[in-house]
Enzyme design. Structure first.
Site, PDB file in Angstrom:
ATOM      1  N   GLU A  46       0.985  -1.092  -0.190  1.00 12.08           N
ATOM      2  CA  GLU A  46       0.187   0.011  -0.048  1.00 12.08           C
ATOM      3  C   GLU A  46       0.982   1.640   0.051  1.00 12.08           C
ATOM      4  OE1 GLU A  46      -3.443   2.368   2.374  1.00 12.08           O
ATOM      5  OE2 GLU A  46      -3.118  -0.001   3.009  1.00 12.08           O
ATOM      6  N   LYS A 133      -9.155   3.130  -3.305  1.00 11.59           N
ATOM      7  CA  LYS A 133      -9.619   2.412  -1.949  1.00 11.59           C
ATOM      8  C   LYS A 133     -11.236   3.905  -1.852  1.00 11.59           C
ATOM      9  CE  LYS A 133      -8.551   1.792   2.816  1.00 11.59           C
ATOM     10  NZ  LYS A 133      -6.878   2.356   3.854  1.00 11.59           N
ATOM     11  N   CYS A 167      -6.109  -2.973   2.407  1.00  8.69           N
ATOM     12  CA  CYS A 167      -5.960  -2.935   3.493  1.00  8.69           C
ATOM     13  C   CYS A 167      -7.751  -2.910   3.680  1.00  8.69           C
ATOM     14  CB  CYS A 167      -5.432  -0.953   3.858  1.00  8.69           C
ATOM     15  SG  CYS A 167      -4.716  -1.332   5.660  1.00  8.69           S
TER      16      CYS A 167
END
Length: 324
Positions: A46, A133, A167
């Site tokens: 990430e 995201k 995540c």
């Protein structure tokens, strides 16, 4: 690749925080080294380009209104962040074209005047596939805007589909369902560090989705942030905030490669490492005999998921809203 397997590499390294130009140079070096192992797909964690914004978790006061250090760091990332058709990426794209690689890497992306947490999949002779995201987690909402369904997609490689989530998206059941529907062969699970519970989420994803998972983390020390800041001018407010963070290692790697039955095929500790594995593509079909969450183990007569894949903008010009 022989039709029944594909070689992959997972690179767990320290980024060059903040200084994305320098980070791209380091990324290319890592890609070349991993490609020399024969890997066709290479994954990084990430926000490897730009580094994870550790001050949000580690710097007391970072969330205070109008904090000068937080403002300075945000302005730096806005200036440094990747943009559509970014010319700085041309050397990376040339390498990928020449070697026929797929490279998944996280980055700060600038979308108009906001930042997004974006996982790029660079691919030969094509524009990169981007995933933004969907929900920045907790304190991340201070820095990143939300993505939309237009970037919830996979790439069709000759040996199978490649996708990614970032995540805590791995704890969004409907996002997982949408990705499982795409029939991923390999999934990149991008994390800052792969903590023990994050490994659980990655193993669960592999088992539930019947796909291979590259759980990609990074390593980062406070000194890495200072070094990156010095490369781009050493803003005093940004430096003062960073120095309130604990000294030492703040991201601890933990990357691993996982088979569709949840088995760990390769794992890294808390230091720099490159994991290489030959993925058995036949393991997917064997696992689907017992579990296909998008098929024989689904109940579409009871449950229905609709995914809006339109790009969302706050403002649309009339010619866009009402095409002739």
């Amino acid at each position: 690749m022989n039709g029944r397997s594909v070689k992959v590499a997972l690179v767990q390294e320290a980024p060059v925080p903040l200084a994305i130009d320098h980070g791209i140079v380091r990324l290319i070096d890592h890609v070349m080294s991993a490609a020399d192992s024969g890997a066709q797909l290479i994954a990084f964690g990430e926000t490897f380009l730009g580094g994870y914004p550790l001050w949000l978790d580690e710097a007391p006061g970072a969330a205070l209104w109008d904090h000068p250090g937080t403002q300075a760091l945000h302005a730096i990332l806005l200036d440094q962040a990747l943009r559509p058709d970014d010319p700085r990426l041309e050397p990376l794209q040339a390498l990928i074209d020449a070697r026929g690689l797929l490279v998944s890497v996280g980055a700060h992306e600038r979308v108009r005047s906001s930042l997004t947490n974006t996982q790029y999949l660079f691919r030969p002779h094509a524009a990169p596939l981007v995933h933004r995201k969907l929900v920045p987690t907790h304190g991340e909402r201070l820095i990143w805007a939300r993505g939309d369904g237009s970037t919830l997609a996979t790439h069709a490689a000759e040996w199978g589909n490649v996708g990614s989530l970032i995540c805590w998206e791995h704890w969004m059941p409907l996002a997982r369902a949408a990705m499982h529907h795409a029939g991923e062969t390999v999934h990149v699970a991008a994390w800052p560090s792969v903590r023990p519970m994050y490994r659980v989420a990655s193993q669960h994803y592999a088992f539930e989705g019947r796909c291979h998972v590259l759980a990609a983390g990074t390593i980062q020390h406070r000194d890495d942030l200072i070094e990156g800041l010095e490369r781009i001018g050493n803003d005093p407010d940004a430096r003062a905030l960073i120095l309130t963070m604990p000294d030492g290692q703040l991201q601890s790697g933990g990357s691993c490669i996982i088979a569709p039955d949840g088995t760990i095929l390769a794992e890294a500790g808390a230091h720099a490492a490159t994991l290489v594995a030959d993925l058995d593509l036949t393991a997917i079909g064997r696992g689907l005999a017992a579990l296909d969450t998008d098929g024989h183990y689904a109940r579409p007569d009871i449950f229905e998921l609709r995914v809006d894949r339109r790009a969302r903008f706050g403002v649309m010009d009339a010619e866009d809203a009402f095409p002739s």
